[in-house]
Design a protein around this motif. Sequence first.
Motif, PDB file in Angstrom:
ATOM      1  N   GLN A 145      95.294  93.746   1.077  1.00  0.00           N
ATOM      2  CA  GLN A 145      96.295  92.896   1.519  1.00  0.00           C
ATOM      3  C   GLN A 145      96.261  91.692   0.262  1.00  0.00           C
ATOM      4  O   GLN A 145      97.289  91.169   0.049  1.00  0.00           O
ATOM      5  N   ASP A 181      96.143  90.272  12.719  1.00  0.00           N
ATOM      6  CA  ASP A 181      96.513  89.341  11.293  1.00  0.00           C
ATOM      7  C   ASP A 181      95.973  88.009  11.456  1.00  0.00           C
ATOM      8  O   ASP A 181      95.671  87.351  10.433  1.00  0.00           O
ATOM      9  N   ASP A 202      92.152  88.466  10.001  1.00  0.00           N
ATOM     10  CA  ASP A 202      92.010  88.694   8.528  1.00  0.00           C
ATOM     11  C   ASP A 202      92.389  87.502   7.896  1.00  0.00           C
ATOM     12  O   ASP A 202      91.579  86.974   6.888  1.00  0.00           O
ATOM     13  N   ARG A 203      93.214  86.491   8.357  1.00  0.00           N
ATOM     14  CA  ARG A 203      93.248  85.073   7.657  1.00  0.00           C
ATOM     15  C   ARG A 203      91.869  84.272   7.746  1.00  0.00           C
ATOM     16  O   ARG A 203      91.383  83.716   6.740  1.00  0.00           O
TER      17      ARG A 203
END
Length: 276
Positions: free
Chosen positions: A230, A188, A191-192
Amino acid sequence: MKLSYYPGCSLEGTAADYAASIAGVAELLGLTLAELPDWNCCGASAAHSLDEAAARALPVRNLRLAQTVGLDVVAPCALCFNRLKAGAKALAAEGERPTFRVWDLLDLLTQPYFLQRMADLRARPLTGLQAVCYYGCLVNRPPHITDAANPENPGNMEKLLQVLGATPLEWSFKTDCCGAGLAVARPDLIDRLVQRLYDRALRAGAECLVVSCQMCQANLDLPQARISRQAGKKYELPVLYFTELIALALGHPEVPRWLARHLVDPRPLLTAKGLL
């Protein structure tokens, strides 16, 4: 020119395409890379954060092997380079100074001799290719370990792209961390971090990213489909090794085969530019 070569673990596995392009470029440039005999893992994956003694012992053993060979050592992996330099600093602090230099591969190949050699050998200028250079965080930082002259704003990859005929674009995120070390534990977070790099590269007008670290390459190449799902927007930015671009400009015939191993296929972009 002959140097000892410390390939590191991943170039024998997930980064085999990087290893192949390095071998191809070395042959074109007349550079002999003699693999360090009986080398071991540098410990970059975990040792430095878990075990101080192992973090020192692993790179120091490799440095002592290199000392017996007596040649400068080059590492193509940013993490390995960082750990070898840390080992050399640890030895120096104890009064034992290696008589050879530890090179990062990008730094070595952007010395004036090699840039001039590439300019002389250039068979296919990379005209029209607009790229941002991404160094990642470990090849230049921390400067008391890496001895980088300009750790926050390096420029040697941009000079290289200019020699090859490509257009390096200005952006302010060339040394931001991509989070590769957290790819398994905290996808997570990566991904950011990675999506921000995509957005910033696209905002700069980039058609591709160019890297000198196989961990960064994997971390930027692998998650594009997932992040696209996403984010609800499609990311399709090729992530090229600088060695692949050298080989392309110098006319190495194996470049298409190396590029075929990327998840985001760079071949359509390069074909559209008339470079393949």
